[in-house]
Write an enzyme that holds these catalytic residues in place. Structure first.
Site, PDB file in Angstrom:
ATOM      1  N   GLY A 120       0.826  -1.211   0.000  1.00 41.82           N
ATOM      2  CA  GLY A 120       0.000   0.000   0.000  1.00 41.82           C
ATOM      3  C   GLY A 120       0.854   1.251   0.000  1.00 41.82           C
TER       4      GLY A 120
ATOM      5  CG  HIS B  58       3.321   0.808  -5.547  1.00 40.33           C
ATOM      6  ND1 HIS B  58       3.457   1.848  -4.651  1.00 40.33           N
ATOM      7  CD2 HIS B  58       3.949  -0.252  -4.992  1.00 40.33           C
ATOM      8  CE1 HIS B  58       4.128   1.432  -3.591  1.00 40.33           C
ATOM      9  NE2 HIS B  58       4.449   0.164  -3.769  1.00 40.33           N
TER      10      HIS B  58
ATOM     11  CG  ASP C 156      12.229  -2.609  -2.813  1.00 40.65           C
ATOM     12  OD1 ASP C 156      12.610  -2.403  -1.662  1.00 40.65           O
ATOM     13  OD2 ASP C 156      11.321  -1.946  -3.357  1.00 40.65           O
TER      14      ASP C 156
ATOM     15  CB  SER D  33       5.561   3.625   0.768  1.00 35.89           C
ATOM     16  OG  SER D  33       5.105   2.908  -0.356  1.00 35.89           O
TER      17      SER D  33
HETATM   18  O1  PAF Z   1       8.026  -4.524  -1.924  1.00 38.34           O
HETATM   19  C1  PAF Z   1       7.081  -4.627  -1.140  1.00 38.34           C
HETATM   20  O2  PAF Z   1       6.203  -3.758  -1.049  1.00 38.34           O
HETATM   21  C2  PAF Z   1       7.012  -5.847  -0.225  1.00 38.34           C
HETATM   22  O3  PAF Z   1       8.263  -6.234   0.197  1.00 38.34           O
HETATM   23  C3  PAF Z   1       6.233  -7.019  -0.845  1.00 38.34           C
HETATM   24  C4  PAF Z   1       6.947  -7.560  -2.073  1.00 38.34           C
HETATM   25  C5  PAF Z   1       4.844  -6.581  -1.202  1.00 38.34           C
HETATM   26  C6  PAF Z   1       6.145  -8.165   0.179  1.00 38.34           C
HETATM   27  O4  PAF Z   1       5.485  -7.759   1.336  1.00 38.34           O
END
Ligand code: PAF
Length: 298
Positions: free
Chosen positions: A31, A37, A164, A200
């Protein structure tokens, strides 16, 4: 757009869609959605028939002193953004739905995550460096929840962001090692106008810290310049030194790590010759830990 909180109805819905021959694109998130995203969701929309997004702040991937409790949860805004990105299904489970087990298991261990699940996924090597070194147990939490989410959603393609980098790499490795039937795609980092990687956690920054946070990007640009402008091999020590100079000149910064590594193995590279190199870093700006990276091809 359907919003589903429970596993069984979600599985039933996805099962019915798959029986019709439709493909499932999946974007797992915690979120507090941003353009990074949304770019994954739009890409999923172009490449698959049904886009599923999960919104779940996964307690298992946070250390005891980390920001699990204060992690932003702007639920209505997130649903609105998902709708605008053309998402078909949002899966937004409670902690209990994902981790029904709460008793402490028989064997005590330093992992806080042991209170959440008896069975977990972990990995050697790739998780022992960089973010895995600074955040013990983090990747066990990530791998376990992503494994569970893949089993629940059964996606054809799952989308992750390159910000990431280590996370995407360990997830790809898990999919290979455990013969999982999902294709993992890693999409480019989306940046603010001044170069700060979208995250975020940028919401935590005060206006002054927000200004300072561009030091990560500036350090990565400097590293690229050093590597690409030199005709001779450049040492990692020189690159790290130059990056440190930029970051340490910022008042509220504290370096967690700067890594100059092989993009596949994450093993340190001492001298950069003619191959790909990953420069990745984690830096605290005030209390906020930010990460960023460049994949450089000389
Ligand atoms: O990157 C993220 O937001 C989180 O690490 C994920 C991949 C949703 C796992 O909780």
């Amino acid at each position: 757009m359907l919003v589903i909180n429970k596993i069984n109805p979600l599985k039933a819905k996805i099962g019915a869609l798959k029986r019709k021959g439709l493909t499932i694109g999946f974007v797992p998130t915690m979120g507090a959605l941003h353009e990074g995203h949304l770019s994954l969701m739009r890409r999923a929309g172009r490449e698959t028939d049904i886009v599923v997004v999960s919104i779940f702040v996964n307690p298992m991937q946070f250390g005891p002193k980390e920001d699990y409790k204060r992690y932003p949860r702007p639920v209505q805004q997130d649903l609105h953004l998902c709708r605008s990105a053309g998402v078909d299904i949002v899966f937004s489970p409670s902690d209990k739905e994902i981790y029904p087990f709460t008793a402490r298991p028989f064997r005590t261990s330093p992992q806080a995550s042991d209170t959440l699940t008896r069975t977990f996924v972990d990995m050697y090597k790739l998780t022992e460096t960089m973010c895995g070194k600074s955040r013990p147990g983090h990747f066990r939490g990530v791998l376990t929840v992503v494994n569970k989410l893949f089993n629940i959603v059964e996606p054809d393609i799952a989308y992750f962001g390159q910000k990431d980098y280590q996370q995407a790499l360990v997830i790809k490795q898990m999919v290979t090692d455990l013969n999982m039937d999902v294709q993992v795609k890693v999409m480019p980092i989306v940046r603010e106008k001044d170069g700060l990687a979208m995250s975020s956690r940028n919401k935590y920054l005060t206006p002054a810290e927000r200004q300072e946070a561009i030091c990560l990007y500036r350090a990565l640009l400097k590293a690229t310049e050093l590597i690409c402008s030199s005709r001779r091999p450049v040492s990692a020590v020189k690159i790290i030194g130059a990056m440190k100079g930029i970051i340490n000149s910022v008042r509220h910064s504290r370096i967690d790590y700067i890594a100059v590594v092989d993009p596949q193995t994450l093993e340190p590279i001492k001298t950069i010759t003619y191959r790909q190199v990953l420069i990745a870093l984690a830096v605290y700006i005030g209390k906020t830990r930010l990460i960023d990276n460049f994949l450089i091809c000389k």
